[in-house]
Design an enzyme around this catalytic site. Structure first.
Site, PDB file in Angstrom:
ATOM      1  N   ASP A  50       1.725  -1.249  11.952  1.00 29.72           N
ATOM      2  CA  ASP A  50       0.435  -1.658  11.378  1.00 29.72           C
ATOM      3  C   ASP A  50       0.115  -3.132  11.661  1.00 29.72           C
ATOM      4  OD1 ASP A  50       0.136   0.887  10.402  1.00 29.72           O
ATOM      5  OD2 ASP A  50       0.746   0.394   8.358  1.00 29.72           O
ATOM      6  N   GLY A 102      -4.726   8.238   5.381  1.00 22.66           N
ATOM      7  CA  GLY A 102      -3.778   9.152   6.014  1.00 22.66           C
ATOM      8  C   GLY A 102      -2.575   9.402   5.114  1.00 22.66           C
ATOM      9  N   LYS A 113       0.834  -1.206   0.000  1.00 21.61           N
ATOM     10  CA  LYS A 113       0.000   0.000   0.000  1.00 21.61           C
ATOM     11  C   LYS A 113       0.873   1.263   0.000  1.00 21.61           C
ATOM     12  CE  LYS A 113      -2.847   0.901   3.654  1.00 21.61           C
ATOM     13  NZ  LYS A 113      -2.683   2.268   4.189  1.00 21.61           N
ATOM     14  N   ARG A 151      -6.315   2.040  18.050  1.00 21.13           N
ATOM     15  CA  ARG A 151      -6.111   0.580  18.011  1.00 21.13           C
ATOM     16  C   ARG A 151      -5.738  -0.007  19.363  1.00 21.13           C
ATOM     17  NH1 ARG A 151      -3.404   0.306  11.979  1.00 21.13           N
ATOM     18  NH2 ARG A 151      -5.395   0.412  10.844  1.00 21.13           N
ATOM     19  N   ARG A 172      -7.693  -3.114   9.411  1.00 21.68           N
ATOM     20  CA  ARG A 172      -6.740  -4.019  10.080  1.00 21.68           C
ATOM     21  C   ARG A 172      -7.372  -4.734  11.278  1.00 21.68           C
ATOM     22  NH1 ARG A 172      -2.825  -3.750   6.797  1.00 21.68           N
ATOM     23  NH2 ARG A 172      -2.092  -1.778   5.964  1.00 21.68           N
ATOM     24  N   GLN A 204       4.820   9.223   7.281  1.00 23.41           N
ATOM     25  CA  GLN A 204       3.923  10.163   6.608  1.00 23.41           C
ATOM     26  C   GLN A 204       4.390  11.597   6.838  1.00 23.41           C
ATOM     27  OE1 GLN A 204      -0.095   9.178   7.736  1.00 23.41           O
ATOM     28  NE2 GLN A 204      -0.008   7.181   6.727  1.00 23.41           N
TER      29      GLN A 204
END
Ligand code: S3P
Length: 429
Positions: A318, A91, A19, A349, A390, A166
């Site tokens: 992740d 994001g 991704k 999460r 996820r 990011q």
């Protein structure tokens, strides 16, 4: 989606393209000269949002399944969008695109879904503002919608408080449009796909990372031109993670996963599996476009608890939901710390993992920066994904190792990163 406890998962899986890398080749291809041809692109909702944003910025992009052609217009070839750029749930689209848009001579507005519009954007607004950018949070709370207008950019030395690819990538991309060198120092080394791929596209970018210290610095100089490339995207280790876990925790299983990207800034899960006593083998290791790739074989293993902390966290951030699932069926206690970033992902999460593990009968306690998991047996339950892809995939794997039936709410949210996840899973069961 309903899933039952099972045994004997056997077969070969090829996971879709990475991704993070799929986003980047569309973005860099759009601001490069000439055509960028992409194979094994991930046609998940997040990466499709990136394509659609660049189409709205005047770039001609042809996408058929996992093959994409981006007809780049160069660093200064984007044109003003007619309407708000819809970044969906992504994001990566939001933060990297903002870095590029900060350097453009036109105004733009970015907005996404409810989850995206509640995630922190101050982390990019601050460094971009230091560079001279004209960027603001429309609601004034540091979140999207974001408004970005034209303004000259200056090179800066940015000390990022978080290890975030990011944030780093956003600042480096803005650095392409600045009047001098830009550097980003982060407290730990986050994924380095931007640095590797921008170099392939012709940018002057380098990384300074002393293995003896945890921090890392990426440095970029503005350049005249980027050049379109042919990119074959490696399989996504974050998607492979679900089948790694399934092969390890479902009794009597053996799964081969082919063509998986094992870039060291992403491959923390492999080390954690080994620390937990997993039978996991890598073969056919090779490097393509600067990215390491391998085939992975896993066999059912008796796992034991471990401590996951420090520098490895960015390399598996992740994968923590599915690592937590492995920990929940391992012998003994697993401690996850230094992972406060989990709170600002597609969902919080720490909360969504611990609530759902508890629903499955696991003894787990949330902490400010992670969780403590007591391994044992899982039982079927109703899982609330809160539309987090996820969480849906991690708990689908938990379901296969649990007693009884598990119901996953809104399981189609897997489309964000892995639209064929359930087809692949069902072919193994
Ligand atoms: C990503 C970086 C990570 C990761 C996300 C993808 C990227 O986020 O969690 O799924 O493509 O750069 P952060 O940079 O916020 O850690």
């Amino acid at each position: 989606m309903e899933l039952c406890g099972t045994t004997g998962l056997r077969g070969t899986v090829s996971v879709p393209g990475d991704k993070s890398i799929s986003h980047r080749c569309v973005m860099f291809g759009s601001i490069a000269e000439g055509t960028t041809e992409i194979h094994n692109f991930l046609p998940g909702a997040d990466c499709l949002a990136t394509i659609s944003c660049f189409q709205s910025l005047g770039i001609d992009i042809e996408q058929t399944g996992s093959t994409v052609k981006v007809h780049g217009k160069g660093l200064h070839g984007l044109s003003a969008p007619a309407r708000t750029l819809d970044v969906g749930n992504s994001g990566t689209t939001t933060r990297l695109l903002s870095g590029i848009l900060a350097g453009q001579p036109f105004e733009s507005r970015l907005s996404g879904d409810e989850s995206l519009n509640s995630r922190p954007m101050k982390r990019i607004i601050d460094p971009l503002t230091q560079m001279g950018a004209n960027i603001s949070s429309e609601p004034g709370n540091g979140c999207a919608p974001l408004l970005i207008g034209p303004s000259p950019l200056h090179g800066i030395r940015y000390n990022s408080p978080v290890a975030s690819a990011q944030v780093k990538s956003c600042v480096l991309l803005a650095g392409l449009y600045a009047d001098g060198e830009t550097s980003v120092t982060e407290p730990g080394l986050s994924r380095n796909h931007t640095e590797l791929m921008l170099r392939e596209f012709g940018a002057d970018v380098r990384t300074i990372h002393e293995p003896s210290s945890s921090g890392a610095t990426a440095v970029i100089r503005p350049c005249e031109q980027l050049y379109g490339q042919k990119v074959t995207v490696p399989g996504d280790i974050s998607s492979a993670a679900y089948f790694i876990a399934a092969g390890l925790i479902v009794p009597d299983s053996e799964i081969h996963i082919t063509n998986v990207g094992i870039n060291p800034t992403r491959a923390g899960i492999i080390k954690v599996c080994r620390d937990m006593g997993a039978q996991i083998e890598l073969s056919g290791e090779r490097t393509e476009g600067g990215e390491k790739i391998a085939d992975i074989t896993v066999r059912t293993s008796r796992l034991h608890g471990t401590v996951i902390e420090g520098d490895i966290i960015p390399a598996l951030i992740d994968e923590i939901p599915v690592i937590a699932v492995m920990a929940a069926v391992a012998d003994g206690t697993t401690v996850i710390r230094d992972a406060a970033e989990l709170k600002v992902k597609e969902t919080d999460r720490i909360a969504t993992v611990t609530d759902n593990l508890r629903a499955m009968g696991c003894r787990v306690s949330p902490a400010a920066d992670g969780m403590i998991i007591e391994g044992g047996r899982l039982k079927g339950a109703s899982i609330r994904t809160h539309l987090d892809h996820r969480i849906a995939m991690a708990f689908s794997i938990a379901a296969l190792a649990a007693e009884g039936t598990t119901k996953i709410s809104d399981s189609r949210c897997v489309d964000v990163s892995y639209p064929t996840f359930y087809d692949t899973l069902k072919a193994l069961v």
